[in-house]
Design a protein around this motif. Structure first.
Motif, PDB file in Angstrom:
ATOM      1  N   THR A 224      15.532  -7.743  15.283  1.00 48.08           N
ATOM      2  CA  THR A 224      14.777  -7.669  14.027  1.00 48.08           C
ATOM      3  C   THR A 224      14.591  -9.050  13.421  1.00 48.08           C
ATOM      4  O   THR A 224      13.504  -9.371  12.928  1.00 48.08           O
ATOM      5  CB  THR A 224      15.474  -6.763  12.999  1.00 48.08           C
ATOM      6  N   ALA A 227      12.029 -11.075  15.432  1.00 46.16           N
ATOM      7  CA  ALA A 227      10.664 -10.617  15.139  1.00 46.16           C
ATOM      8  C   ALA A 227      10.262 -11.044  13.732  1.00 46.16           C
ATOM      9  O   ALA A 227       9.116 -11.423  13.490  1.00 46.16           O
ATOM     10  CB  ALA A 227      10.574  -9.098  15.290  1.00 46.16           C
ATOM     11  N   ASP A 230       9.387 -14.762  13.769  1.00 48.01           N
ATOM     12  CA  ASP A 230       8.071 -14.901  14.377  1.00 48.01           C
ATOM     13  C   ASP A 230       6.986 -14.533  13.358  1.00 48.01           C
ATOM     14  O   ASP A 230       6.014 -15.276  13.153  1.00 48.01           O
ATOM     15  CB  ASP A 230       8.027 -13.989  15.603  1.00 48.01           C
ATOM     16  N   ALA A 231       7.185 -13.412  12.674  1.00 47.15           N
ATOM     17  CA  ALA A 231       6.188 -12.951  11.703  1.00 47.15           C
ATOM     18  C   ALA A 231       6.049 -13.926  10.545  1.00 47.15           C
ATOM     19  O   ALA A 231       4.969 -14.053   9.956  1.00 47.15           O
ATOM     20  CB  ALA A 231       6.567 -11.561  11.188  1.00 47.15           C
ATOM     21  N   PRO A 358       2.102 -12.981   2.860  1.00 45.96           N
ATOM     22  CA  PRO A 358       1.075 -11.985   3.188  1.00 45.96           C
ATOM     23  C   PRO A 358       0.601 -11.265   1.924  1.00 45.96           C
ATOM     24  O   PRO A 358       1.404 -10.982   1.036  1.00 45.96           O
ATOM     25  CB  PRO A 358       1.804 -11.003   4.111  1.00 45.96           C
ATOM     26  N   ASP A 436       7.708  -5.237   5.977  1.00 46.59           N
ATOM     27  CA  ASP A 436       6.778  -5.917   6.859  1.00 46.59           C
ATOM     28  C   ASP A 436       5.390  -5.746   6.239  1.00 46.59           C
ATOM     29  O   ASP A 436       5.086  -4.675   5.707  1.00 46.59           O
ATOM     30  CB  ASP A 436       6.823  -5.250   8.244  1.00 46.59           C
TER      31      ASP A 436
ATOM     32  N   ARG B  36       6.311  -6.978  19.607  1.00 43.13           N
ATOM     33  CA  ARG B  36       5.911  -6.963  18.200  1.00 43.13           C
ATOM     34  C   ARG B  36       4.395  -6.847  18.082  1.00 43.13           C
ATOM     35  O   ARG B  36       3.655  -7.565  18.737  1.00 43.13           O
ATOM     36  CB  ARG B  36       6.382  -8.223  17.472  1.00 43.13           C
ATOM     37  N   PRO B 172       9.091  -5.390  13.089  1.00 43.80           N
ATOM     38  CA  PRO B 172      10.510  -5.692  13.299  1.00 43.80           C
ATOM     39  C   PRO B 172      11.419  -4.475  13.119  1.00 43.80           C
ATOM     40  O   PRO B 172      12.399  -4.310  13.847  1.00 43.80           O
ATOM     41  CB  PRO B 172      10.789  -6.767  12.238  1.00 43.80           C
ATOM     42  N   ARG B 440      -8.850 -14.973   2.166  1.00 49.41           N
ATOM     43  CA  ARG B 440      -8.588 -14.822   0.732  1.00 49.41           C
ATOM     44  C   ARG B 440      -9.614 -15.637  -0.026  1.00 49.41           C
ATOM     45  O   ARG B 440     -10.053 -16.675   0.455  1.00 49.41           O
ATOM     46  CB  ARG B 440      -7.216 -15.378   0.380  1.00 49.41           C
TER      47      ARG B 440
END
Lengths: 652, 652
Positions: A224, A227, A230-231, A358, A436, B36, B172, B440
């Motif tokens: 987790t 990931a 990475d995200a 995000p 997420d 992912r 994740p 955006r």
């Protein structure tokens, strides 16, 4: 020297301390093809004019604009056709007064021409000029101004102009502009290298087999957190798991600190892990925080590990700025680790990578169950989302205990509750920080009895969530108004206001080894024989059916229900999964289990039928308008076909 | 046989035709670390119980719950300490009545124990039992129920239970659950392979040099479409550019069709490209659509290319289902190609990959400039976004001509206008389909005069957008109320209602080769000498300053302005970039250019000063509350330091 932290740090201090850590900030050149999602480290100015030449913007004829003055449909002008220029070719012809050249879109404007007449406003005719008889002439039926239908060199973007600013995130469109400028390699913010270490002797990588007698479990946090890194725009570097061996762990921590901008460990709350971390930080760095006033996550550590002297050129390829590595210790439980990572660590990684937060990181919704809070510290309450019939977002707490890995998927994010808030009322509006940015509320929340036919039904729906809490608990939650649907099997103790969506019946009984070696014939053998039995948990409808049959048997024998159950070896040995009794019988850990004919079939076990029970899908009366409820109705219709291999099932 | 398409297909037909194409739908196994963002192809049931053993959920003492009945702070129960079990170790001790075993969180419950008392409710004391003198005993100050502080085997998730459904997108948290289940490889939907072919003799890959005399330009569509395919969940396969050579292009198209699920070409509107595509499709497939009633994008092609007979096992590793490849031809202009890709093609790729549409794919806003529409076909109008002072989204059309690559970054998406809508009024609410889910709105929209100091200022802001339209056009747009800020240099023809945010002055004059070989002394030499000159465009403030000086000179000489300009060789030869004249002087394409002292410095040119002019930042009076305006004010303060190397600049 190890510092003493007598009080827990407040969350803002933690955020600031982590924000002040140096997580790299290097620049690297990447091929344009690999640059999607990366962030420009520097401004890009156009090195060339785009287009690099005066370019025909339409198919037609290149002319001297002055030759077309007065031309219209009634009185066209006739120009001699001197040649043709295609896109990608160098003009080999000049436009003199009185002549024109055929051009296609994208062609270089031939010398002498300064405008294009679109082909639709022209006609090809035979030249009537005596000298050029047989040659082609063009009738021009409109006047054009200088530069009309021409894109002048540099008009799209001129050499030297600022094209993209530093900090620009590269999406397909920015990559397109860079391509137009001839750029095939761009300077981008380097992804901070994040070393990931999971500690704990009990952890085994997924894919390896577990020794449950030793209490081994699979390592979740490495997956987790990697990931999540990475995200967030970081580069995860996964280190092998080192167990609690002091020396191995110390070496691993030093190696990771030397190779990475940030080292994140989890499960570092065990005494031995903390010892190692303290020792390494004591010798080479500084412990900045130990203990944070947040639940979950109290044992979080934040520190800094300097690289050995004279080794400022590290594997990261960086100089002084990276001569130290940041260190963050996360709690060991998966949901706690991911929550703390997401709230405190991911923002720092994003900042170092230049990535914006995000836009979908949070969602607002209405809390549908009150929440008391008496922690005296920030609570990051795990919650899940569901939509009401109008599509509004509802939020309910998920508390399965912090050790549950299923909370990872049963919850969608956290609501931060301040230390000085002691009560959130139902109906209050709350902001959920999603686990997420891709998290979406499920289309359907169903709770209750797990069932093989139900699993097929769920497979045919788009993004359903099902919580296998058993019939009894499912009914209770439906009464509270939280789920869209309760799945209820067997006898129930009281009615609830609900809409019957459909259902089926299933045959249940006793699971025995193949061939029924103990010649079990019915419930009586359980009581009168001495057979190790494995029961289902009280919440399940299967158990309710079993208890009802035992009641009937007690009545028939004129004894108390308790007398019967006391005689069953294992009546209290309950398991929560539909298949769990079958697996124990198959493993020879029990001689008889409670279960379905379909489960016995699946595990090649013998089956002694006791009865059939109905499974009903009970809809929340307030959610009747949800499209997912209609989808469930439709899906029920397809079950006879989808479940044709399930023995003992009857569909309506 | 090639079909004739007499009428353009309507957009819904196009969507349906593309949705019916077979784009793969294969399943592949991927390592969990690479999973992912992928989408599960099948349901995953738990293969093991999690946890696999009865597990201590807290640090404390494992007990027989019955031994603690009645224990409280006043009357604690004392139990003998029989041993210790750590996480990751197999218990070597049993809990008999009257005894307890120290356990750490995660440890296997020792045989005999059925509950844990948390360490905070206990005290270690010396055993007073004569037989065990010197041994340790534990004072238990609370009663516990059976299973309290214990997570029973399978309680998190039981073996056989449905863990994740087909179609689940792996973030994740799902990867974490899969790890807990021991899964290290998962069946996911294969990414459809999308072959990308750009056609056109004039295209040159980014990074290669251009021959502008031949009208070469860099290939943009390969980059944008490949990035778009990747973003939609497909696997882009980029084929080398083949030019318009008939045979090479045919071979490329056949190769791509054999290797991919979908072939996307762009620029296929050139006659030769269409010929090849028709021929290949005629021999091996079917043309389904040619021509779509949409602007831009009318020449779109949709078809199908069958694989050669007996070659159903292709490079894609697929069987019958993939024995044909879909084909889509996009327009050549970058904005048109990306728009059509995004609206018609990306959804089909996402569907084949099992990926949901991004939640941020659209945004609603208020149109702030009216838009006429008389196309008779669907218009996908390029628009850009800006926020007003209250953070509400405003939308304005961007029409730079479809050949402009800068539209890729100057626009943010498209508004679909139906064929039967002929007018969108200012103030109307519209839905913008964003070019990319990561788009955006800029924090600031500035328009007007390009300037080196302005470029520095923009670099210090977060997500600004600047359109270098020149001072005159900048003022006009500010009057229309669209930008937040107009950047205006030199003399202006009329006042506009605006807020002065700050500014600076810059020295301008004539740029000449290093050493000033023609001994240019001032404007007089331009008129009286015979020097090839390169002027700036009419919209620029630099040109306005130049013309004002020429007016003064004409007055002084008692001649008409036109007489002077007619005497300048190149007065009408205007270029639009700040640096463009300098580059032409440096390239010896001109002897004198109009420009700034700072630009002359940068290009090592000689400079003949003519004057200084002010550059003002004029704020839109309706947008005063925007945080970006304050950021601009702050940034202006930092310019003297940031621009210390810019010659000829004076800051306030």
């Amino acid at each position: 020297m190890t510092k003493e932290f007598r009080t827990l740090a407040d969350p803002d201090t933690v955020r600031e301390t982590i924000a002040d850590l140096d997580l790299g900030g290097r620049v690297e050149q990447v091929d344009l093809r690999d640059a999607r999602g990366r962030v420009l480290a520097e401004r890009i100015d156009a090195a060339i004019d785009v287009p690099g030449f005066d370019r025909a913007a339409m198919d037609g004829y290149a002319v001297q604009a002055g030759d077309t003055v007065g031309a219209d449909e009634v009185e066209p002008v006739v120009l001699n056709l001197a040649g043709t220029v295609h896109a990608g070719a160098e003009p080999d012809v000049t436009v003199d007064p009185g002549s024109c050249v055929e051009v296609s879109t994208g062609a270089v404007m031939p010398p002498g021409a300064n405008a294009v007449v679109v082909v639709e406003r022209t006609d090809e005719i035979e030249a009537d000029d005596g000298d050029t008889a047989g040659d082609t002439a063009i009738e021009i039926r409109t006047a054009v101004a200088p530069s009309e239908n021409v894109m002048l060199a540099g008009a799209d973007i001129a050499a030297g102009a600022r094209a993209l600013g530093p900090g620009t995130r590269l999406t397909p469109r920015e990559l397109g502009l860079l391509s137009a400028l001839g750029v095939d390699e761009v300077p981008v913010r380097a992804r901070p290298r994040v070393g990931i270490i999971s500690t704990g002797d009990e952890l085994v990588p997924p894919g390896d087999s577990l020794n449950s007698e030793r209490g081994e479990i699979h390592d979740v946090n490495t997956t987790t957190i990697a990931a999540g890194v990475d995200a967030a725009g970081g580069e995860p570097v996964v280190y092998p798991h080192a167990g609690d061996d002091f020396e191995a762990m110390e070496n691993l921590l030093r190696q990771a600190a030397d190779e990475c901008d940030l080292v994140v460990s989890s499960g570092s709350t065990s005494a031995s892990a903390v010892d190692v971390i303290y020792r390494v930080i004591e010798e080479r760095g500084e412990l900045l925080l130990h203990g944070v006033a947040v639940k979950p996550g109290k044992p979080m550590l934040v520190g800094r590990i300097d690289h050995p002297d004279g080794d400022s050129e590290t594997a990261t390829g960086a100089g002084d700025a990276a001569a130290r590595s940041a260190y963050i210790g996360l709690p060991g439980y998966p949901v706690s680790a991911l929550t703390i990572f997401r709230v405190f660590v991911a923002p720092a990684i994003r900042a170092a990578a230049g990535q914006p937060a995000p836009t979908t990181a949070t969602v607002d919704g209405e809390l549908i169950a009150q929440q008391r809070h008496d922690e005296g510290r920030l609570r990051l309450l795990s919650v899940a989302l569901i939509e009401d019939a109008d599509g509004e977002t509802l939020v309910y707490p998920v508390d399965k205990g912090s050790g549950a890995t299923t909370s990872l998927v049963d919850a969608d994010g956290v609501v931060a509750i301040d230390a000085d808030t002691d009560y959130l009322a139902a109906g209050e509006s709350v902001t959920v920080q999603l686990f997420d940015p891709d998290v979406r509320p499920p289309t359907l929340l169903a709770v209750g009895e797990a069932d093989p036919a139900l699993a097929e039904l769920l497979d045919s729906l788009d993004r359903p969530r099902f919580l296998p809490v058993g019939s009894r608990e499912g009914l209770r939650r439906l009464r509270e108004g939280i789920p869209d649907l309760a799945v209820v099997a067997g006898p129930t103790d009281r009615a609830v206001d609900a809409v019957d969506i459909g259902g089926w019946s299933r045959e249940w009984g006793l699971l025995v080894p193949d061939g029924n070696p103990d010649s079990v014939d019915g419930l009586g053998d359980l009581i009168d024989g001495d057979l190790p039995f494995v029961n289902r948990n009280r919440e399940s409808g299967l158990r309710a059916g079993f208890d009802a049959e035992l009641d009937a048997l007690a009545d028939a024998r004129g004894v108390d229900h308790r007398d019967l159950t006391a005689a069953i070896d294992g009546y209290e040995a309950t398991v929560s999964g539909v298949e769990s009794p079958a697996r124990r019988v198959a493993d020879e850990r029990a001689a008889v289990g409670l279960g379905l004919r379909a489960t016995a079939d699946r595990h090649d076990l013998g089956f002694v039928s006791v009865g059939t029970q109905s499974v009903r899908l009970l809809g929340n009366p307030d959610r009747g308008g949800k499209p997912a409820i209609d989808a469930v109705r439709d899906a029920v219709e397809t079950l006879p076909a989808a479940c044709s291999s399930l023995a003992g099932y009857q569909f309506e």
